[in-house]
Design a protein around this motif. Structure first.
Motif, PDB file in Angstrom:
ATOM      1  N   TRP A   1      -4.041  10.255  -7.481  1.00  0.00           N
ATOM      2  CA  TRP A   1      -4.946  10.427  -6.340  1.00  0.00           C
ATOM      3  C   TRP A   1      -6.268   9.705  -6.567  1.00  0.00           C
ATOM      4  O   TRP A   1      -6.843   9.144  -5.629  1.00  0.00           O
ATOM      5  CB  TRP A   1      -5.166  11.911  -6.070  1.00  0.00           C
ATOM      6  N   ILE A   2      -6.761   9.703  -7.792  1.00  0.00           N
ATOM      7  CA  ILE A   2      -7.999   8.974  -8.081  1.00  0.00           C
ATOM      8  C   ILE A   2      -7.796   7.483  -7.853  1.00  0.00           C
ATOM      9  O   ILE A   2      -8.674   6.794  -7.306  1.00  0.00           O
ATOM     10  CB  ILE A   2      -8.456   9.252  -9.524  1.00  0.00           C
ATOM     11  N   CYS A   3      -6.646   6.969  -8.246  1.00  0.00           N
ATOM     12  CA  CYS A   3      -6.334   5.558  -8.021  1.00  0.00           C
ATOM     13  C   CYS A   3      -6.362   5.226  -6.531  1.00  0.00           C
ATOM     14  O   CYS A   3      -6.971   4.227  -6.119  1.00  0.00           O
ATOM     15  CB  CYS A   3      -4.971   5.222  -8.626  1.00  0.00           C
ATOM     16  N   MET A   4      -5.744   6.063  -5.717  1.00  0.00           N
ATOM     17  CA  MET A   4      -5.700   5.817  -4.272  1.00  0.00           C
ATOM     18  C   MET A   4      -7.099   5.868  -3.659  1.00  0.00           C
ATOM     19  O   MET A   4      -7.460   5.024  -2.828  1.00  0.00           O
ATOM     20  CB  MET A   4      -4.798   6.848  -3.598  1.00  0.00           C
ATOM     21  N   VAL A   5      -7.892   6.839  -4.063  1.00  0.00           N
ATOM     22  CA  VAL A   5      -9.236   6.983  -3.502  1.00  0.00           C
ATOM     23  C   VAL A   5     -10.115   5.801  -3.906  1.00  0.00           C
ATOM     24  O   VAL A   5     -10.890   5.278  -3.086  1.00  0.00           O
ATOM     25  CB  VAL A   5      -9.865   8.318  -3.951  1.00  0.00           C
ATOM     26  N   LEU A   6     -10.006   5.358  -5.155  1.00  0.00           N
ATOM     27  CA  LEU A   6     -10.782   4.201  -5.597  1.00  0.00           C
ATOM     28  C   LEU A   6     -10.409   2.953  -4.806  1.00  0.00           C
ATOM     29  O   LEU A   6     -11.281   2.167  -4.405  1.00  0.00           O
ATOM     30  CB  LEU A   6     -10.567   3.966  -7.089  1.00  0.00           C
ATOM     31  N   LEU A   7      -9.125   2.764  -4.565  1.00  0.00           N
ATOM     32  CA  LEU A   7      -8.680   1.599  -3.795  1.00  0.00           C
ATOM     33  C   LEU A   7      -9.194   1.665  -2.359  1.00  0.00           C
ATOM     34  O   LEU A   7      -9.592   0.649  -1.784  1.00  0.00           O
ATOM     35  CB  LEU A   7      -7.154   1.519  -3.805  1.00  0.00           C
ATOM     36  N   LEU A   8      -9.203   2.851  -1.767  1.00  0.00           N
ATOM     37  CA  LEU A   8      -9.704   3.002  -0.402  1.00  0.00           C
ATOM     38  C   LEU A   8     -11.216   2.798  -0.336  1.00  0.00           C
ATOM     39  O   LEU A   8     -11.750   2.434   0.709  1.00  0.00           O
ATOM     40  CB  LEU A   8      -9.340   4.386   0.139  1.00  0.00           C
ATOM     41  N   LEU A   9     -11.903   3.031  -1.439  1.00  0.00           N
ATOM     42  CA  LEU A   9     -13.346   2.773  -1.510  1.00  0.00           C
ATOM     43  C   LEU A   9     -13.658   1.304  -1.756  1.00  0.00           C
ATOM     44  O   LEU A   9     -14.825   0.914  -1.784  1.00  0.00           O
ATOM     45  CB  LEU A   9     -13.974   3.625  -2.619  1.00  0.00           C
TER      46      LEU A   9
ATOM     47  N   HIS B   1      -6.944   2.980 -16.881  1.00  0.00           N
ATOM     48  CA  HIS B   1      -6.549   4.097 -16.018  1.00  0.00           C
ATOM     49  C   HIS B   1      -5.027   4.257 -15.990  1.00  0.00           C
ATOM     50  O   HIS B   1      -4.525   5.377 -15.799  1.00  0.00           O
ATOM     51  CB  HIS B   1      -7.078   3.851 -14.600  1.00  0.00           C
ATOM     52  N   PHE B   2      -4.307   3.141 -16.188  1.00  0.00           N
ATOM     53  CA  PHE B   2      -2.844   3.173 -16.092  1.00  0.00           C
ATOM     54  C   PHE B   2      -2.170   3.132 -17.459  1.00  0.00           C
ATOM     55  O   PHE B   2      -0.939   3.209 -17.523  1.00  0.00           O
ATOM     56  CB  PHE B   2      -2.346   1.980 -15.260  1.00  0.00           C
ATOM     57  N   THR B   3      -2.938   2.974 -18.518  1.00  0.00           N
ATOM     58  CA  THR B   3      -2.339   2.826 -19.849  1.00  0.00           C
ATOM     59  C   THR B   3      -2.534   4.070 -20.708  1.00  0.00           C
ATOM     60  O   THR B   3      -2.430   3.983 -21.936  1.00  0.00           O
ATOM     61  CB  THR B   3      -2.956   1.609 -20.563  1.00  0.00           C
TER      62      THR B   3
ATOM     63  N   LYS C   1       3.314   3.508 -12.989  1.00  0.00           N
ATOM     64  CA  LYS C   1       3.739   2.126 -12.781  1.00  0.00           C
ATOM     65  C   LYS C   1       3.693   1.700 -11.307  1.00  0.00           C
ATOM     66  O   LYS C   1       3.187   0.602 -11.003  1.00  0.00           O
ATOM     67  CB  LYS C   1       5.155   1.940 -13.344  1.00  0.00           C
ATOM     68  N   PRO C   2       4.201   2.500 -10.351  1.00  0.00           N
ATOM     69  CA  PRO C   2       4.106   2.083  -8.937  1.00  0.00           C
ATOM     70  C   PRO C   2       2.669   1.862  -8.482  1.00  0.00           C
ATOM     71  O   PRO C   2       2.389   0.925  -7.729  1.00  0.00           O
ATOM     72  CB  PRO C   2       4.763   3.247  -8.189  1.00  0.00           C
ATOM     73  N   TYR C   3       1.756   2.702  -8.940  1.00  0.00           N
ATOM     74  CA  TYR C   3       0.359   2.576  -8.534  1.00  0.00           C
ATOM     75  C   TYR C   3      -0.308   1.377  -9.217  1.00  0.00           C
ATOM     76  O   TYR C   3      -1.215   0.765  -8.636  1.00  0.00           O
ATOM     77  CB  TYR C   3      -0.388   3.871  -8.856  1.00  0.00           C
ATOM     78  N   PHE C   4       0.151   1.043 -10.399  1.00  0.00           N
ATOM     79  CA  PHE C   4      -0.359  -0.153 -11.071  1.00  0.00           C
ATOM     80  C   PHE C   4       0.075  -1.410 -10.314  1.00  0.00           C
ATOM     81  O   PHE C   4      -0.736  -2.326 -10.094  1.00  0.00           O
ATOM     82  CB  PHE C   4       0.152  -0.201 -12.513  1.00  0.00           C
TER      83      PHE C   4
END
Length: 290
Positions: free
Chosen positions: A88-96, A104-106, A115-118
């Protein structure tokens, strides 16, 4: 009070499970919470639910703060919960409009789940709409399971804007037809691309002008970023983050009631201690003289 916090989280979980975000927000707004949370695990879950609600309501800044705070307070052993927070943090950062760091992904034990979010982040960073659509289609079932599919749909506009930003940096003048080809929007025609570019210019995403007669986009020369207020705003946001982190750390500290009174030394105890120290000093002095 612990029971009230647990019951509130269960109700919020039920509403969010059925995507009833409006009902969840109404329940949250009408519930009075104790500022000193007795159960930190329940407080983490509450922050996570509030972060999800805020993300759906387009309040990405507050959503980011709640989710990051929940991640900091989450127990290290709650692996699945921490993975969900990372998603969810990944999605919110991308929307910002921010790109999450590779670390964040490692995180050990989370690479496969993230992996899908990366892959999604890589497509957005490049501004490649075709790659973004391929990743979204390939992992759509996973996004549905994670309840992030609504945010994936919103991200398409961010991909187009990122691609436009990259094009504006690389070309001083380019035809709208070439822009459509680079962004993968050939099916929409030049008129659709012209509307997209005009909206990006109006929103300040790119600094460019549109020549409607010749149907090309002319970008302005790159200005010195240090002559603007952007560095000041970035510095201010970092300072506020550190201050909020300090305040949360102070609030998280717990002490026993009246602990300072119990540890305070009474007058009689102080006199007795001074007398013992004086007797010890006198005994040491006598030994030295002997």
């Amino acid at each position: 009070e612990v029971g009230q916090e647990t019951l509130l989280n269960l109700l919020l979980h039920n509403y969010l499970h059925f995507s009833l975000y409006d009902h969840a927000e109404k329940l949250r707004s009408k519930t009075q919470l104790n500022p000193t949370h007795r159960n930190m695990h329940q407080f983490c879950r509450y922050l996570y639910y509030v972060g999800r609600i805020r993300a759906i309501q387009l309040d990405y800044t507050e959503s980011k703060e709640n989710l990051q705070q929940a991640l900091r307070k989450a127990p290290a052993g709650a692996k699945d919960f921490r993975i969900t927070l990372h998603k969810w943090i990944c999605m919110v950062l991308l929307l910002l409009g921010e790109i999450p760091e590779r670390t964040h992904f490692t995180t050990p034990g989370m690479r496969k789940a993230l992996k899908p979010y990366f892959n999604l982040t890589q497509a957005i960073r490049k501004g490649d709409l075709k790659a973004f659509q391929q990743v979204a289609q390939q992992h759509w079932e996973q996004f549905l399971k994670d309840k992030t599919h609504n945010l994936i749909v919103r991200l398409q506009h961010n991909v187009i804007r990122t691609g436009l930003r990259n094009i504006s940096k690389a070309y001083s003048r380019i035809s709208l037809r070439d822009v459509a080809q680079m962004l993968g929007l050939e099916s929409g025609g030049v008129e659709e691309v012209e509307c997209i570019v005009a909206k990006a210019v109006r929103d300040g995403a790119i600094d460019a002008k549109i020549d409607h007669t010749n149907q090309w986009m002319t970008t302005s020369e790159a200005s010195d970023v240090y002559s603007t207020f952007e560095p000041q705003q970035a510095f201010h946001s970092r300072i506020m983050f550190c201050l909020n982190l300090h305040n949360e750390a102070v609030k998280a500290m717990r002490y026993k009631p009246n602990e300072h009174k119990e540890s305070a030394e009474t007058e009689e105890a102080r006199k007795e201690r001074l007398q013992q120290e004086q007797e010890l000093a006198s005994a040491l002095q006598e030994e030295d003289e002997f």
